[in-house]
Scaffold this active site. Structure first.
Site, PDB file in Angstrom:
ATOM      1  N   LYS A  29       0.830  -1.215   0.000  1.00 23.91           N
ATOM      2  CA  LYS A  29       0.000   0.000   0.000  1.00 23.91           C
ATOM      3  C   LYS A  29       0.859   1.258   0.000  1.00 23.91           C
ATOM      4  O   LYS A  29       0.630   2.182  -0.774  1.00 23.91           O
ATOM      5  CB  LYS A  29      -0.936   0.032   1.231  1.00 23.91           C
ATOM      6  N   ARG A 104      -9.878   0.631   8.693  1.00 25.61           N
ATOM      7  CA  ARG A 104      -9.438  -0.737   8.961  1.00 25.61           C
ATOM      8  C   ARG A 104     -10.467  -1.532   9.736  1.00 25.61           C
ATOM      9  O   ARG A 104     -10.225  -2.690  10.045  1.00 25.61           O
ATOM     10  CB  ARG A 104      -8.167  -0.677   9.807  1.00 25.61           C
ATOM     11  N   ARG A 139      11.768  -5.785   4.681  1.00 29.57           N
ATOM     12  CA  ARG A 139      11.504  -4.348   4.483  1.00 29.57           C
ATOM     13  C   ARG A 139      12.462  -3.492   5.307  1.00 29.57           C
ATOM     14  O   ARG A 139      12.823  -3.804   6.432  1.00 29.57           O
ATOM     15  CB  ARG A 139      10.070  -4.012   4.903  1.00 29.57           C
ATOM     16  N   ARG A 172      11.416  -1.663  10.805  1.00 26.50           N
ATOM     17  CA  ARG A 172      10.314  -1.224  11.664  1.00 26.50           C
ATOM     18  C   ARG A 172      10.173  -2.129  12.883  1.00 26.50           C
ATOM     19  O   ARG A 172      10.417  -3.330  12.795  1.00 26.50           O
ATOM     20  CB  ARG A 172       8.996  -1.224  10.867  1.00 26.50           C
ATOM     21  N   ARG A 183      -0.354  -9.286  12.947  1.00 28.46           N
ATOM     22  CA  ARG A 183      -0.973  -8.239  12.106  1.00 28.46           C
ATOM     23  C   ARG A 183      -1.816  -8.866  11.000  1.00 28.46           C
ATOM     24  O   ARG A 183      -2.876  -8.359  10.647  1.00 28.46           O
ATOM     25  CB  ARG A 183       0.118  -7.337  11.504  1.00 28.46           C
TER      26      ARG A 183
HETATM   27  P1  AP5 Z   1       4.842  -1.559   1.733  1.00 30.41           P
HETATM   28  O1  AP5 Z   1       4.535  -0.696   0.555  1.00 30.41           O
HETATM   29  O2  AP5 Z   1       5.599  -0.963   2.863  1.00 30.41           O
HETATM   30  O3  AP5 Z   1       3.511  -2.305   2.253  1.00 30.41           O
HETATM   31  P2  AP5 Z   1       2.276  -1.745   3.095  1.00 30.41           P
HETATM   32  O4  AP5 Z   1       1.060  -2.427   2.579  1.00 30.41           O
HETATM   33  O5  AP5 Z   1       2.284  -0.259   3.146  1.00 30.41           O
HETATM   34  O6  AP5 Z   1       2.673  -2.347   4.493  1.00 30.41           O
HETATM   35  P3  AP5 Z   1       2.520  -1.778   5.965  1.00 30.41           P
HETATM   36  O7  AP5 Z   1       3.187  -2.792   6.855  1.00 30.41           O
HETATM   37  O8  AP5 Z   1       3.014  -0.364   6.086  1.00 30.41           O
HETATM   38  O9  AP5 Z   1       1.013  -1.848   6.176  1.00 30.41           O
HETATM   39  P4  AP5 Z   1       0.276  -1.891   7.493  1.00 30.41           P
HETATM   40  O10 AP5 Z   1      -1.065  -1.633   6.994  1.00 30.41           O
HETATM   41  O11 AP5 Z   1       0.444  -3.063   8.364  1.00 30.41           O
HETATM   42  O12 AP5 Z   1       1.043  -0.813   8.377  1.00 30.41           O
HETATM   43  P5  AP5 Z   1       0.673   0.656   8.787  1.00 30.41           P
HETATM   44  O13 AP5 Z   1       1.928   1.425   8.757  1.00 30.41           O
HETATM   45  O14 AP5 Z   1      -0.495   1.158   8.035  1.00 30.41           O
HETATM   46  O15 AP5 Z   1       5.630  -2.857   1.167  1.00 30.41           O
HETATM   47  C1  AP5 Z   1       6.085  -3.869   2.040  1.00 30.41           C
HETATM   48  C2  AP5 Z   1       7.482  -4.349   1.587  1.00 30.41           C
HETATM   49  O16 AP5 Z   1       7.370  -4.986   0.314  1.00 30.41           O
HETATM   50  C3  AP5 Z   1       8.502  -3.214   1.379  1.00 30.41           C
HETATM   51  O17 AP5 Z   1       9.773  -3.717   1.706  1.00 30.41           O
HETATM   52  C4  AP5 Z   1       8.431  -2.916  -0.135  1.00 30.41           C
HETATM   53  O18 AP5 Z   1       9.651  -2.386  -0.639  1.00 30.41           O
HETATM   54  C5  AP5 Z   1       8.142  -4.287  -0.692  1.00 30.41           C
HETATM   55  N1  AP5 Z   1       7.278  -4.270  -1.881  1.00 30.41           N
HETATM   56  C6  AP5 Z   1       6.211  -3.468  -2.106  1.00 30.41           C
HETATM   57  N2  AP5 Z   1       5.637  -3.780  -3.283  1.00 30.41           N
HETATM   58  C7  AP5 Z   1       6.350  -4.832  -3.788  1.00 30.41           C
HETATM   59  C8  AP5 Z   1       6.237  -5.616  -4.983  1.00 30.41           C
HETATM   60  N3  AP5 Z   1       5.248  -5.401  -5.878  1.00 30.41           N
HETATM   61  N4  AP5 Z   1       7.133  -6.611  -5.174  1.00 30.41           N
HETATM   62  C9  AP5 Z   1       8.131  -6.859  -4.265  1.00 30.41           C
HETATM   63  N5  AP5 Z   1       8.288  -6.142  -3.128  1.00 30.41           N
HETATM   64  C10 AP5 Z   1       7.399  -5.139  -2.887  1.00 30.41           C
HETATM   65  O19 AP5 Z   1       0.183   0.444  10.295  1.00 30.41           O
HETATM   66  C11 AP5 Z   1       1.085   0.089  11.320  1.00 30.41           C
HETATM   67  C12 AP5 Z   1       0.311  -0.014  12.631  1.00 30.41           C
HETATM   68  O20 AP5 Z   1      -0.311   1.249  12.948  1.00 30.41           O
HETATM   69  C13 AP5 Z   1      -0.861  -1.014  12.640  1.00 30.41           C
HETATM   70  O21 AP5 Z   1      -0.426  -2.338  12.915  1.00 30.41           O
HETATM   71  C14 AP5 Z   1      -1.712  -0.447  13.761  1.00 30.41           C
HETATM   72  O22 AP5 Z   1      -1.183  -0.750  15.032  1.00 30.41           O
HETATM   73  C15 AP5 Z   1      -1.594   1.056  13.549  1.00 30.41           C
HETATM   74  N6  AP5 Z   1      -2.630   1.571  12.641  1.00 30.41           N
HETATM   75  C16 AP5 Z   1      -2.424   2.115  11.395  1.00 30.41           C
HETATM   76  N7  AP5 Z   1      -3.605   2.460  10.844  1.00 30.41           N
HETATM   77  C17 AP5 Z   1      -4.559   2.137  11.758  1.00 30.41           C
HETATM   78  C18 AP5 Z   1      -5.990   2.238  11.741  1.00 30.41           C
HETATM   79  N8  AP5 Z   1      -6.649   2.738  10.682  1.00 30.41           N
HETATM   80  N9  AP5 Z   1      -6.668   1.783  12.836  1.00 30.41           N
HETATM   81  C19 AP5 Z   1      -6.017   1.299  13.907  1.00 30.41           C
HETATM   82  N10 AP5 Z   1      -4.669   1.159  13.978  1.00 30.41           N
HETATM   83  C20 AP5 Z   1      -3.950   1.582  12.900  1.00 30.41           C
END
Ligand code: AP5
Length: 227
Positions: A29, A104, A139, A172, A183
């Protein structure tokens, strides 16, 4: 499935500008949000990035919030909803945005509707869990701007240095294997049901995210009408 057909996207019309980028943790994402924002000149609204930024202040409140992140659990809905409400009211979201990581839960999705924000399109990145584990385990993110990289699939030009801002790359705190599994469990139980919520509104488009970054970007941009 031809996804444009399923929601009748008319590519002769203006591209959607209020977009939710949906998907499991590690689906890509953050990576794709940056591509869409560049293509449409709109801002990214990432709850994960906003939370990580605020955790740099080490007050007792932030310390409590960091426990949720480290445990791979969602923060309470009320906190997240307030955070988003304030952000979407700012001037730079008026003409469009990409929501990454919000909503979410069903209650977050309903709160978004009550904010009177009309979402044009929800893109769901589809990828199997085994691939996600490989992606998140390798990552690295920029310690300054949050740009995501991967030690094999998406390397920076200079090892450990962010291409965009020159910041140092770090792992991270929630990218350890046991937290990744937690997660994914949270995603499947609380977040994935949102696909039905948006399918019923006929604004959900599923895109395979199992190809490399360039392939996935091309599919995502086609979905929003940019070839
Ligand atoms: P990346 O693009 O970083 O993936 P992502 O989907 O953004 O992953 P996140 O882990 O950031 O998502 P998340 O939803 O768990 O975390 P968030 O920060 O929102 O890609 C992942 C890896 O793959 C990278 O190394 C990239 O280079 C590689 N990659 C990407 N595309 C690729 C491809 N096509 N091929 C190969 N490699 C590829 O949330 C973190 C925490 O915050 C949550 O756990 C929760 O505690 C809290 N939080 C956030 N939002 C909320 C909410 N709305 N409600 C409650 N708690 C929340």
């Amino acid at each position: 499935m031809n996804l444009s057909q399923s929601i009748n996207l008319d590519h002769t019309k203006k591209s959607p500008r209020k977009i939710i980028l949906f998907g499991a943790p590690g689906a890509g994402k953050g990576t794709q949000t940056k591509e869409i924002c560049n293509a449409l000149s709109v801002h990214a609204v990432s709850t994960g990035d906003m939370i990580r930024q605020s955790l740099k202040n080490s007050t007792p409140f932030e310390q409590k919030m960091s426990l949720y992140i480290k445990a791979g659990k969602l923060l309470p809905d009320a906190i997240i909803i307030d955070l988003i409400k304030e952000r979407l009211l700012t001037q730079d979201c008026k003409n469009g945005f990409v929501l990454d990581g919000f909503p979410r839960t069903i209650s977050q999705a309903k709160a978004l509707e009550n904010m009177d924000v009309k979402i044009d399109l929800v893109i769901s990145l589809e990828i199997k869990d085994s691939l996600i584990i490989k992606r998140m385990s390798g990552r690295r993110v920029c310690s300054i701007c949050g740009m995501p990289y991967h030690i094999v699939y998406n390397k920076p030009k200079v090892e450990n240095i962010c291409d965009v801002c020159g910041g140092r790359l770090i792992k991270r705190v929630d990218d350890g294997l046991s937290v990744i599994k937690q997660r994914l469990e949270v995603y499947h139980s609380l977040t994935e049901p949102l696909k039905d919520f948006y399918r019923k509104k006929r604004i959900l488009v599923s895109v395979t995210a199992e190809g490399d970054v360039v392939e996935t970007t091309s599919l995502v941009l086609k979905t929003i009408g940019i070839d």
